[in-house]
Write a protein that holds these residues in place. Structure first.
Motif, PDB file in Angstrom:
ATOM      1  N   GLY A  92      30.229  32.979  40.716  1.00  0.00           N
ATOM      2  CA  GLY A  92      31.113  31.887  41.128  1.00  0.00           C
ATOM      3  C   GLY A  92      32.540  32.139  40.712  1.00  0.00           C
ATOM      4  N   SER A  93      33.474  31.571  41.467  1.00  0.00           N
ATOM      5  CA  SER A  93      34.889  31.815  41.201  1.00  0.00           C
ATOM      6  C   SER A  93      35.336  31.239  39.870  1.00  0.00           C
ATOM      7  CB  SER A  93      35.736  31.233  42.333  1.00  0.00           C
ATOM      8  OG  SER A  93      35.544  29.823  42.431  1.00  0.00           O
ATOM      9  N   GLN A  94      34.710  30.155  39.408  1.00  0.00           N
ATOM     10  CA  GLN A  94      35.166  29.532  38.170  1.00  0.00           C
ATOM     11  C   GLN A  94      35.000  30.465  36.975  1.00  0.00           C
ATOM     12  OE1 GLN A  94      36.722  26.358  38.145  1.00  0.00           O
ATOM     13  NE2 GLN A  94      37.383  27.336  36.251  1.00  0.00           N
ATOM     14  N   ASP A  95      33.891  31.201  36.936  1.00  0.00           N
ATOM     15  CA  ASP A  95      33.679  32.145  35.845  1.00  0.00           C
ATOM     16  C   ASP A  95      34.764  33.215  35.841  1.00  0.00           C
ATOM     17  OD1 ASP A  95      31.447  30.815  34.993  1.00  0.00           O
ATOM     18  OD2 ASP A  95      30.022  32.142  36.006  1.00  0.00           O
ATOM     19  N   ALA A  96      35.091  33.737  37.031  1.00  0.00           N
ATOM     20  CA  ALA A  96      36.112  34.779  37.127  1.00  0.00           C
ATOM     21  C   ALA A  96      37.485  34.241  36.745  1.00  0.00           C
ATOM     22  CB  ALA A  96      36.141  35.353  38.540  1.00  0.00           C
ATOM     23  N   LEU A  97      37.796  33.023  37.167  1.00  0.00           N
ATOM     24  CA  LEU A  97      39.091  32.431  36.835  1.00  0.00           C
ATOM     25  C   LEU A  97      39.198  32.124  35.346  1.00  0.00           C
ATOM     26  CD1 LEU A  97      39.492  30.013  39.872  1.00  0.00           C
ATOM     27  CD2 LEU A  97      40.718  32.148  39.480  1.00  0.00           C
ATOM     28  N   ASP A  98      38.120  31.632  34.746  1.00  0.00           N
ATOM     29  CA  ASP A  98      38.131  31.352  33.313  1.00  0.00           C
ATOM     30  C   ASP A  98      38.347  32.628  32.507  1.00  0.00           C
ATOM     31  OD1 ASP A  98      37.730  28.680  33.799  1.00  0.00           O
ATOM     32  OD2 ASP A  98      35.568  28.723  33.373  1.00  0.00           O
ATOM     33  N   ASP A 118      42.024  33.659  32.869  1.00  0.00           N
ATOM     34  CA  ASP A 118      42.884  32.811  32.037  1.00  0.00           C
ATOM     35  C   ASP A 118      42.780  33.195  30.561  1.00  0.00           C
ATOM     36  OD1 ASP A 118      43.704  31.436  34.255  1.00  0.00           O
ATOM     37  OD2 ASP A 118      42.413  29.698  33.921  1.00  0.00           O
ATOM     38  N   GLU A 119      41.562  33.484  30.105  1.00  0.00           N
ATOM     39  CA  GLU A 119      41.362  33.828  28.697  1.00  0.00           C
ATOM     40  C   GLU A 119      42.156  35.071  28.320  1.00  0.00           C
ATOM     41  OE1 GLU A 119      37.718  34.762  25.546  1.00  0.00           O
ATOM     42  OE2 GLU A 119      37.425  35.108  27.693  1.00  0.00           O
ATOM     43  N   TYR A 120      42.120  36.089  29.178  1.00  0.00           N
ATOM     44  CA  TYR A 120      42.830  37.332  28.881  1.00  0.00           C
ATOM     45  C   TYR A 120      44.343  37.150  28.982  1.00  0.00           C
ATOM     46  CZ  TYR A 120      38.670  40.242  28.478  1.00  0.00           C
ATOM     47  OH  TYR A 120      37.502  40.812  28.039  1.00  0.00           O
ATOM     48  N   THR A 123      39.368  42.840  37.208  1.00  0.00           N
ATOM     49  CA  THR A 123      38.493  41.815  37.778  1.00  0.00           C
ATOM     50  C   THR A 123      38.640  41.757  39.286  1.00  0.00           C
ATOM     51  OG1 THR A 123      37.907  39.466  37.632  1.00  0.00           O
ATOM     52  CG2 THR A 123      40.233  40.005  37.374  1.00  0.00           C
ATOM     53  N   PRO A 124      37.539  41.564  40.028  1.00  0.00           N
ATOM     54  CA  PRO A 124      36.166  41.360  39.545  1.00  0.00           C
ATOM     55  C   PRO A 124      35.583  42.656  39.000  1.00  0.00           C
ATOM     56  CG  PRO A 124      36.170  41.552  41.927  1.00  0.00           C
ATOM     57  CD  PRO A 124      37.617  41.538  41.509  1.00  0.00           C
ATOM     58  N   GLY A 125      34.661  42.503  38.040  1.00  0.00           N
ATOM     59  CA  GLY A 125      34.048  43.670  37.442  1.00  0.00           C
ATOM     60  C   GLY A 125      33.264  44.498  38.445  1.00  0.00           C
ATOM     61  N   CYS A 126      32.586  43.835  39.365  1.00  0.00           N
ATOM     62  CA  CYS A 126      31.836  44.520  40.421  1.00  0.00           C
ATOM     63  C   CYS A 126      32.246  43.976  41.778  1.00  0.00           C
ATOM     64  CB  CYS A 126      30.341  44.358  40.194  1.00  0.00           C
ATOM     65  SG  CYS A 126      29.327  45.040  41.527  1.00  0.00           S
ATOM     66  N   ALA A 130      45.829  34.940  43.662  1.00  0.00           N
ATOM     67  CA  ALA A 130      46.546  33.664  43.717  1.00  0.00           C
ATOM     68  C   ALA A 130      46.733  33.093  42.317  1.00  0.00           C
ATOM     69  CB  ALA A 130      45.795  32.684  44.610  1.00  0.00           C
ATOM     70  N   ARG A 131      45.713  33.235  41.474  1.00  0.00           N
ATOM     71  CA  ARG A 131      45.822  32.770  40.097  1.00  0.00           C
ATOM     72  C   ARG A 131      46.877  33.579  39.345  1.00  0.00           C
ATOM     73  NH1 ARG A 131      42.916  28.455  38.339  1.00  0.00           N
ATOM     74  NH2 ARG A 131      42.134  28.626  36.227  1.00  0.00           N
ATOM     75  N   ALA A 132      46.890  34.892  39.564  1.00  0.00           N
ATOM     76  CA  ALA A 132      47.884  35.749  38.916  1.00  0.00           C
ATOM     77  C   ALA A 132      49.295  35.368  39.337  1.00  0.00           C
ATOM     78  CB  ALA A 132      47.596  37.212  39.242  1.00  0.00           C
ATOM     79  N   ASP A 133      49.497  35.116  40.629  1.00  0.00           N
ATOM     80  CA  ASP A 133      50.813  34.684  41.120  1.00  0.00           C
ATOM     81  C   ASP A 133      51.231  33.370  40.461  1.00  0.00           C
ATOM     82  OD1 ASP A 133      51.341  36.838  42.810  1.00  0.00           O
ATOM     83  OD2 ASP A 133      50.265  35.923  44.490  1.00  0.00           O
ATOM     84  N   ALA A 134      50.288  32.451  40.303  1.00  0.00           N
ATOM     85  CA  ALA A 134      50.586  31.165  39.674  1.00  0.00           C
ATOM     86  C   ALA A 134      50.986  31.356  38.214  1.00  0.00           C
ATOM     87  CB  ALA A 134      49.385  30.233  39.788  1.00  0.00           C
TER      88      ALA A 134
END
Length: 234
Positions: free
Chosen positions: A101-107, A110-112, A90-93, A12-16
């Motif tokens: 938590g989802s926030q770490d994965a989303l951050d 976004d960074e990449y 992502t996710p790595g595992c 969903a983040r990628a689509d956004a």
């Protein structure tokens, strides 16, 4: 992995991101049916897109939504260039134990993404050596050889082990030469006479990477300019 559906938030983040890049006029988004990867991602994609930036000299971006545990859109891989060089998977595992938590994965996602859009992403290769730059505060390198601390680091490690009363799995006595003498060695190693050169040696690899990034002559570099022109958005 009790709930693989939770990772669909990454798709969903990628689509956004893709929608935002298209709406801003920064890139044309094309659906890809067969992405050419330099090294394919570990997961099977169920859909993929290529974002072609308008800015000359900018890197194209591949966004692949993947199946995880048989669930569509539960994983995302990012690639740059053509053929695509894997930037992030992502996710790595994805297992419950590795889930912070989802926030770490989303951050992280976004960074990449930002590293490509802002032009800060760089990948340098020379033989087996490789340097990857995501931002000024995030870079990695490999193939530069294993760090060997030299005699100063060896003596520091030896004295520390002996102070704990253990050396090569043999218990040392609680008093006597093997315990008292290492304390003197440790005190000596804390002085500038040995300590400063030891710390300097530990920083040598970082200094070497800095020099290479400043002068990339002879290295194969994958990088691009920023997608957006600041003048257009003032």
């Amino acid at each position: 992995m009790t709930n693989p559906y939770k990772w669909q938030i990454l798709a969903a983040r990628a689509d956004a991101w893709l929608a935002a890049l298209a709406d801003a006029g920064l890139a044309e988004i094309e659906e890809e049916t067969n992405v050419a990867w330099e090294e394919p991602p570990r997961l099977e994609p169920n859909r993929a897109y290529r974002a072609r930036p308008r800015a000359p000299g900018a890197l194209p971006l591949v966004v692949a939504m993947e199946r995880l545990e048989g669930i569509d859109d539960a994983g995302v891989s990012l690639g740059v260039g053509d053929p695509a060089v894997l930037l992030l998977a992502t996710p790595g595992c994805g297992c419950d134990a590795c889930d912070s938590g989802s926030q770490d994965a989303l951050d992280e996602f976004d960074e990449y993404m930002l590293s490509v859009v802002t032009g800060s992403y760089r990948k340098l290769r020379l033989g087996k050596r490789e340097i990857t730059v995501i931002s000024d505060n995030h870079r990695s390198s490999r193939g530069f050889g294993r760090y060997r601390p030299g005699i100063g680091g060896f003596m520091m490690d030896l004295s520390f082990r002996l102070r704990l009363g253990r050396f090569q799995g043999v218990e040392a006595p609680n008093s006597g030469y093997y315990v008292m003498r290492p304390r003197k060695i440790l005190t000596h190693l804390r002085t500038d006479k040995v300590g400063v050169p030891f710390l300097w040696r530990r920083r040598r690899r970082g200094d070497q990477v800095d020099r290479i990034l400043a002068n990339v002559r002879g290295w194969n570099e994958l990088s691009g300019v920023a997608w957006l022109n600041e003048e257009e958005f003032r």
